[in-house]
Each structure stands twice: as structure tokens, then as C-alpha cells.
Design a protein around this motif. Structure first.
Motif, PDB file in Angstrom:
ATOM      1  N   ILE A   1       0.864  -1.175   0.000  1.00  0.00           N
ATOM      2  CA  ILE A   1       0.000   0.000   0.000  1.00  0.00           C
ATOM      3  C   ILE A   1       0.902   1.226   0.000  1.00  0.00           C
ATOM      4  O   ILE A   1       1.525   1.555   1.004  1.00  0.00           O
ATOM      5  CB  ILE A   1      -0.948   0.008   1.213  1.00  0.00           C
ATOM      6  N   ALA A   2       1.025   1.870  -1.133  1.00  0.00           N
ATOM      7  CA  ALA A   2       1.932   3.002  -1.268  1.00  0.00           C
ATOM      8  C   ALA A   2       1.260   4.286  -0.796  1.00  0.00           C
ATOM      9  O   ALA A   2       0.041   4.402  -0.768  1.00  0.00           O
ATOM     10  CB  ALA A   2       2.364   3.158  -2.723  1.00  0.00           C
ATOM     11  N   SER A   3       2.087   5.250  -0.391  1.00  0.00           N
ATOM     12  CA  SER A   3       1.559   6.545   0.002  1.00  0.00           C
ATOM     13  C   SER A   3       1.065   7.261  -1.246  1.00  0.00           C
ATOM     14  O   SER A   3       1.530   7.004  -2.350  1.00  0.00           O
ATOM     15  CB  SER A   3       2.654   7.358   0.690  1.00  0.00           C
ATOM     16  N   PRO A   4       0.103   8.193  -1.103  1.00  0.00           N
ATOM     17  CA  PRO A   4      -0.424   8.890  -2.280  1.00  0.00           C
ATOM     18  C   PRO A   4       0.661   9.622  -3.067  1.00  0.00           C
ATOM     19  O   PRO A   4       0.598   9.697  -4.279  1.00  0.00           O
ATOM     20  CB  PRO A   4      -1.442   9.857  -1.676  1.00  0.00           C
ATOM     21  N   ARG A   5       1.654  10.184  -2.348  1.00  0.00           N
ATOM     22  CA  ARG A   5       2.722  10.901  -3.032  1.00  0.00           C
ATOM     23  C   ARG A   5       4.015  10.120  -2.935  1.00  0.00           C
ATOM     24  O   ARG A   5       4.394   9.630  -1.881  1.00  0.00           O
ATOM     25  CB  ARG A   5       2.931  12.280  -2.398  1.00  0.00           C
ATOM     26  N   ALA A   6       4.700   9.982  -4.059  1.00  0.00           N
ATOM     27  CA  ALA A   6       5.948   9.232  -4.096  1.00  0.00           C
ATOM     28  C   ALA A   6       7.078  10.069  -3.513  1.00  0.00           C
ATOM     29  O   ALA A   6       7.120  11.294  -3.661  1.00  0.00           O
ATOM     30  CB  ALA A   6       6.277   8.834  -5.525  1.00  0.00           C
ATOM     31  N   GLY A   7       8.015   9.382  -2.845  1.00  0.00           N
ATOM     32  CA  GLY A   7       9.176  10.037  -2.273  1.00  0.00           C
ATOM     33  C   GLY A   7      10.453   9.640  -2.991  1.00  0.00           C
ATOM     34  O   GLY A   7      10.433   9.102  -4.099  1.00  0.00           O
ATOM     35  N   ALA A   8      11.589   9.886  -2.307  1.00  0.00           N
ATOM     36  CA  ALA A   8      12.888   9.630  -2.929  1.00  0.00           C
ATOM     37  C   ALA A   8      13.060   8.159  -3.296  1.00  0.00           C
ATOM     38  O   ALA A   8      13.624   7.833  -4.345  1.00  0.00           O
ATOM     39  CB  ALA A   8      14.002  10.077  -1.976  1.00  0.00           C
ATOM     40  N   ARG A   9      12.567   7.246  -2.429  1.00  0.00           N
ATOM     41  CA  ARG A   9      12.728   5.821  -2.704  1.00  0.00           C
ATOM     42  C   ARG A   9      12.021   5.426  -4.001  1.00  0.00           C
ATOM     43  O   ARG A   9      12.551   4.642  -4.796  1.00  0.00           O
ATOM     44  CB  ARG A   9      12.183   5.015  -1.532  1.00  0.00           C
TER      45      ARG A   9
ATOM     46  N   PHE B   1       3.806   4.834  -8.158  1.00  0.00           N
ATOM     47  CA  PHE B   1       3.296   6.196  -8.270  1.00  0.00           C
ATOM     48  C   PHE B   1       1.771   6.162  -8.315  1.00  0.00           C
ATOM     49  O   PHE B   1       1.172   5.941  -9.361  1.00  0.00           O
ATOM     50  CB  PHE B   1       3.868   6.885  -9.508  1.00  0.00           C
ATOM     51  N   ARG B   2       1.147   6.406  -7.163  1.00  0.00           N
ATOM     52  CA  ARG B   2      -0.317   6.397  -7.086  1.00  0.00           C
ATOM     53  C   ARG B   2      -0.915   7.755  -7.432  1.00  0.00           C
ATOM     54  O   ARG B   2      -2.062   7.835  -7.860  1.00  0.00           O
ATOM     55  CB  ARG B   2      -0.755   5.990  -5.671  1.00  0.00           C
ATOM     56  N   ASP B   3      -0.139   8.816  -7.207  1.00  0.00           N
ATOM     57  CA  ASP B   3      -0.610  10.148  -7.577  1.00  0.00           C
ATOM     58  C   ASP B   3      -0.618  10.263  -9.096  1.00  0.00           C
ATOM     59  O   ASP B   3       0.376   9.964  -9.769  1.00  0.00           O
ATOM     60  CB  ASP B   3       0.306  11.212  -6.970  1.00  0.00           C
ATOM     61  N   ALA B   4      -1.756  10.683  -9.664  1.00  0.00           N
ATOM     62  CA  ALA B   4      -1.918  10.681 -11.118  1.00  0.00           C
ATOM     63  C   ALA B   4      -0.892  11.571 -11.812  1.00  0.00           C
ATOM     64  O   ALA B   4      -0.346  11.199 -12.857  1.00  0.00           O
ATOM     65  CB  ALA B   4      -3.340  11.134 -11.480  1.00  0.00           C
TER      66      ALA B   4
ATOM     67  N   ARG C   1       2.491   9.941 -11.579  1.00  0.00           N
ATOM     68  CA  ARG C   1       2.521   8.772 -12.443  1.00  0.00           C
ATOM     69  C   ARG C   1       2.710   9.179 -13.902  1.00  0.00           C
ATOM     70  O   ARG C   1       3.432   8.533 -14.668  1.00  0.00           O
ATOM     71  CB  ARG C   1       1.242   7.951 -12.287  1.00  0.00           C
ATOM     72  N   GLY C   2       2.065  10.274 -14.307  1.00  0.00           N
ATOM     73  CA  GLY C   2       2.240  10.759 -15.667  1.00  0.00           C
ATOM     74  C   GLY C   2       3.678  11.144 -15.953  1.00  0.00           C
ATOM     75  O   GLY C   2       4.222  10.829 -17.018  1.00  0.00           O
ATOM     76  N   VAL C   3       4.323  11.814 -14.993  1.00  0.00           N
ATOM     77  CA  VAL C   3       5.737  12.170 -15.159  1.00  0.00           C
ATOM     78  C   VAL C   3       6.595  10.917 -15.235  1.00  0.00           C
ATOM     79  O   VAL C   3       7.524  10.818 -16.054  1.00  0.00           O
ATOM     80  CB  VAL C   3       6.196  13.071 -13.997  1.00  0.00           C
TER      81      VAL C   3
ATOM     82  N   LEU D   1       9.244  13.729 -21.965  1.00  0.00           N
ATOM     83  CA  LEU D   1       9.303  14.262 -20.606  1.00  0.00           C
ATOM     84  C   LEU D   1       8.350  15.436 -20.393  1.00  0.00           C
ATOM     85  O   LEU D   1       7.779  15.597 -19.313  1.00  0.00           O
ATOM     86  CB  LEU D   1      10.736  14.695 -20.284  1.00  0.00           C
ATOM     87  N   VAL D   2       8.176  16.249 -21.423  1.00  0.00           N
ATOM     88  CA  VAL D   2       7.349  17.453 -21.300  1.00  0.00           C
ATOM     89  C   VAL D   2       5.861  17.130 -21.414  1.00  0.00           C
ATOM     90  O   VAL D   2       5.018  17.799 -20.795  1.00  0.00           O
ATOM     91  CB  VAL D   2       7.765  18.486 -22.373  1.00  0.00           C
ATOM     92  N   ALA D   3       5.513  16.111 -22.171  1.00  0.00           N
ATOM     93  CA  ALA D   3       4.107  15.800 -22.444  1.00  0.00           C
ATOM     94  C   ALA D   3       3.250  15.640 -21.189  1.00  0.00           C
ATOM     95  O   ALA D   3       2.125  16.163 -21.150  1.00  0.00           O
ATOM     96  CB  ALA D   3       4.009  14.547 -23.319  1.00  0.00           C
ATOM     97  N   PRO D   4       3.714  14.926 -20.131  1.00  0.00           N
ATOM     98  CA  PRO D   4       2.860  14.809 -18.940  1.00  0.00           C
ATOM     99  C   PRO D   4       2.527  16.149 -18.300  1.00  0.00           C
ATOM    100  O   PRO D   4       1.419  16.341 -17.788  1.00  0.00           O
ATOM    101  CB  PRO D   4       3.689  13.927 -18.004  1.00  0.00           C
TER     102      PRO D   4
END
Length: 484
Positions: free
Chosen positions: A4-12, A132-135, A138-140, A321-324
Motif C-alpha cells: 500500500i503506497a503513500s499517495p505521493r511518491a518520495g525519494a525511494r 506512483f499512485r498520484d496521477a 505517475r504521468g511524469v 518528458l514534457v508531455a505529462p
């Protein structure tokens, strides 16, 4: 899910993405690098014509055939486990292939490389979805994935050409060993395990039917491009279609199917697969014309041709890279539609290229083509995987990769056949550009360039039509329609 990942991704998570970028870069490199080595390995191993075709094609056949099975297997057995197993197998098979002493040994090694390669892409994409659960993040992340894939395609001809100038042909197959070793060491430390806890057992008859559908279909499509609609080609396509229909029928009856067909009820996934299919298909078909034009018509060496194509590749990486970011501001649909329109303009420029002294116009057009391809690769992958439930990310990833594989194969077959038909309408004395140029270079290059122009014009029309469809696509972060 196991994790269960956190909503925002971190350094890991971002370090994990860096690890996942490694096999992506490697697989993209391997798409183009062996083609450069064909003259060298032909001199060393002396394969027959049919053996040489299998050396080149069996890798793609195995990837296409096993993608659906491996994507679903990752959902069941664990995506990280499958990724690491595939990386080890890929490295071992690459080493064996590099030191092959006979055509049969090289074909066997490339076969194992293809099966192992089919584990890497679905596992990589589905693990990105898990990390990456944050949309927006995840796009990036998918933009970075697409950029690494693009960089691999760009670096393949240059790296392969440099290696072949100093080492034997097998050296190009050893490029991935350091990458795979790093993945095997860092993967267990940085990547989470993820699977579908409710998944049932793998249905072996479904696996057999999926292979019976994909392998003959891809074989038939490739043969269509090189030999036309012969008996063997038509038979392979018929077998593939029949097995595909039986596969779909069986999936609808199973409680836990190998491929969840309800995924296609999601408009974002359907639309993304269509855009991806056309975008990859057109660029794959025209890419072959462009590389031959630069080397045979313009007279550039493989290394110099690769260097000439670097500006387009750089644009492909940057736009991936720019598209997201553009998508998060304007929406995926409008960004895709605009990018595809620019790509269509690029194909139109290629359709204006003549025989003498117009390599610059060709590359300018190809830059615009890649301007449309970069966002298509990044955004359609995010749309397809993001539209699926998290526990079915592996299956959705496999569908995305299958769409790319089939699009590429069909694009090469149809656009190649179209260009070949134009080529043969001239008074040429051979079936290929190289053979015909040996007899009459002027007529051969004129005929080839005419075929390339027609293929590019057809691509422009297809991409423009697809841009209209893409305009209606919704972001993967948008809520799914009721009942989807």
C-alpha cells in the motif's frame, strides 16, 4: 495489493523509477542494434537466407507472443519477482547469443531473449503504476519511461556502429549485461513486490491459444511485408485469427481469465490503445524507409546515419518528458491531438523528399514526426495503465505493449508493402534497394524514394484521422464513466 503506497511518491520511489528505466533502455537498444551487425555475423556464421530471417525476427515473435501471458503472470506471481527472473534470463541468453558458434545456436539464444524480454516491459510498467499512485506523478514517471525507451532507440545505431568498428558482432549483444547486473542488485532494495491477491491459477489452454494467435499473426504480418500475400502468409494469418477468436471465447467463459476482457469497457484504455497502435505503426513503417534512404540513397555509413538521426531522437526524449506536464494543464486529449497533427505535418514533409541532396528535408520532417510520437508514447501508456484497476496493472501493461508490437509489425508490413508496390512499378532489376542499386543506381534510388513518399503520405492521413479520435481522450486521473 501486497503493498500500500503513500499517495505521493518520495525519494525511494524515484530511485525505483531509475532502476526500472534500465531494462527499458536495454530493450529499446536491442530493437535496432542487431540489424547493424547482420553483415558481420553473416560473414562469421554463414547462415542461410531463412536462418538469417529467424535470427532477426524470432526475438520480436517471442516478445509479441508472450506479452499477454507474462503480464498476467506478473499480476499473479509478483511483478518484481518476474522482472528479476526475466532480467537474469535475458542476461544469460544475451551472453550465449553473443558467443554463438552456429546459426542454430544464435536462433535458440534469441528465442530465449524474446521470452525473457516479454517479462520485462509489462513488469516495468505495472511496477511504475504501483510506485506512483498520484496521477500527476505517475504521468511524469511514464514520461521518463518513454524518454528512456526513446533514448535507447536513438543510441542503438550509434552505439552499435561504434562497437562494430572495434569488436566482433557479438559485442552488440553484451551491451545489456551491466544493465541487468545493476537491476538484479538494486531491484530487491528499491522495488516493492506487487500482485493481485485475488488472482487464480494460470489457465494453460489460454496460454496456448494466446501463443497460437500472436505468433502466426506476427509471422504472417512480417512475411506480408517481405514476400507479399503468399499461401504460407495467408495460412499463418488465418490460423492466428482463428486462434484469437477461440482465445476470446474462452476468456469470456472463465471465472479467472488469462486476459480480463472487461478492461476494454474503459473508454480511456480503448482510445489509448488505438492511438498507440497507429502512432507506433506509422513511425515503425516509415523509419525503415528513412534509415535506408540515409545509408543507400544519401550514402552515409551506419554511424553517420545514426548521428544524423540524433536531433529527432533528442526531440523525442524531450517531448516524452514534457508531455505529462502539458497533459496536466491542458488535458491528455488536446495534447495528443496537437502532437499527432504536428507528426502528420512531418510525414507530409517526408513525402516531399526527392532523390538528390534532400537528407536535410528528410531529417526536418522526421523531427516533426518524433514530435508527435514522443507525447503519444508517454501519454497513451499512462492512459492505458492508469485506466485499469491497480490489481490488473500487469494485464493493462501487457495490452499496451501488445498494441505497440502489433502496431509496429503491421505498420512495417502495410507501409512496407505499399512502398514495395511503388518500387516494383518502376523498371528495377531487383526486389530490394541494395540489389537494384547494384544494377542501376539512378533508377533504383528514384523508385525507392517514390515508394517512401507514398508511404509517408499514407501515414500522414492515418495520423490525422487518429488525431480526431485522440482529441476526445480523457486523462487517466479523470473518473471513469458509470459502469466502466
Amino acid at each position: 495489493m501486497t503493498v500500500i503506497a503513500s499517495p505521493r511518491a518520495g525519494a525511494r520511489e524515484w530511485l525505483g523509477l531509475a532502476v526500472l528505466a534500465l531494462p527499458t533502455l536495454l530493450l529499446a537498444l536491442d530493437i535496432t542494434v542487431l540489424n547493424l551487425a547482420i553483415p558481420h555475423l553473416s560473414t562469421d556464421l554463414r547462415p542461410s537466407g531463412s536462418e538469417l530471417l529467424w535470427i532477426v525476427d524470432v526475438y520480436g515473435f517471442m516478445i509479441a507472443g508472450f506479452l499477454v501471458t507474462m503480464g498476467t503472470l506478473g499480476d499473479r506471481a509478483g511483478r518484481r519477482r518476474l522482472l528479476l527472473f526475466g532480467a537474469a534470463a535475458f542476461g544469460a541468453a544475451s551472453t550465449a547469443s553473443a558467443y554463438a558458434s552456429s546459426p542454430e545456436m544464435l536462433i535458440a539464444g534469441r528465442t530465449v531473449m524474446g521470452v525473457a524480454g516479454a517479462t520485462l516491459m509489462p513488469s516495468t510498467l505495472s511496477l511504475i503504476s504501483s510506485l506512483f499512485r498520484d496521477a500527476r506523478q505517475r504521468g511524469v514517471a511514464f514520461g521518463v519511461w518513454a524518454a528512456m525507451f526513446s533514448a535507447g532507440i536513438a543510441l542503438g545505431p550509434v552505439a552499435g556502429g561504434l562497437l562494430l568498428e572495434h569488436f566482433w558482432w557479438g559485442s552488440v549483444l553484451l551491451l545489456g549485461l551491466p544493465v541487468m547486473l545493476l537491476l538484479l542488485v538494486a531491484g530487491p532494495l528499491l522495488l516493492p513486490e506487487a500482485r493481485d491477491p485475488a488472482a487464480g491459477r494460470i489457465d494453460l489452454p489460454s496460454v496456448a491459444l494466446s501463443l497460437a494467435a500472436m505468433l502466426p499473426a506476427v509471422y504472417g504480418i512480417k512475411k506480408l511485408a517481405t514476400h507479399g500475400p503468399g499461401l504460407a502468409t495467408v495460412a499463418a494469418l488465418v490460423v492466428g485469427v482463428a486462434a484469437g477468436l477461440l482465445f476470446v471465447r474462452r476468456q469470456r467463459r472463465l471465472a479467472t481469465p488469462l486476459l480480463d476482457l472487461t478492461l476494454f469497457a474503459r473508454p480511456a484504455l480503448r482510445g489509448a490503445l488505438l492511438v498507440q497502435f497507429v502512432a507506433i505503426g506509422t513511425v515503425a513503417g516509415v523509419y525503415l524507409f528513412i534509415t535506408q534512404y540515409l545509408q543507400v540513397v544519401a550514402g552515409l555509413s551506419p554511424v553517420r546515419a545514426g548521428l544524423w538521426m540524433l536531433p529527432a531522437a533528442a526531440v523525442l526524449v524531450v517531448l516524452s518528458l514534457v508531455a505529462p506536464r502539458l497533459s496536466s494543464r491542458f488535458g491528455a486529449g488536446p495534447v495528443l491531438a496537437a502532437a499527432l497533427a504536428v507528426g502528420a505535418a512531418g510525414y507530409l514533409m517526408v513525402s516531399l523528399v526527392g532523390v538528390a541532396g534532400e537528407a536535410g528535408l528528410l531529417i526536418a520532417g522526421f523531427v516533426l514526426v518524433y514530435t508527435g510520437t514522443g507525447p503519444a508514447m508517454a501519454l497513451t501508456t499512462d492512459l492505458a495503465v492508469g485506466a485499469a484497476p491497480q490489481e490488473r496493472a500487469g494485464a493493462a501493461s501487457a495490452l499496451s505493449e501488445t498494441s505497440s508490437e502489433l502496431g509496429g509489425a503491421l505498420g512495417i508490413a502495410l507501409l512496407g508493402s505499399l512502398g514495395a508496390a511503388v518500387f516494383r512499378s518502376f523498371d528495377v532489376s531487383g526486389d530490394t534497394l541494395t540489389a537494384a542499386a547494384a544494377a542501376d543506381r539512378l533508377v533504383a534510388t528514384d523508385a525507392f524514394t517514390a515508394g517512401m513518399r507514398v508511404a509517408a503520405l499514407a501515414s500522414a492521413v492515418l495520423v490525422l484521422v487518429t488525431a480526431v479520435v485522440a482529441r476526445r481522450l480523457r486523462d487517466s486521473s479523470a473518473p471513469a464513466p458509470a459502469g466502466s
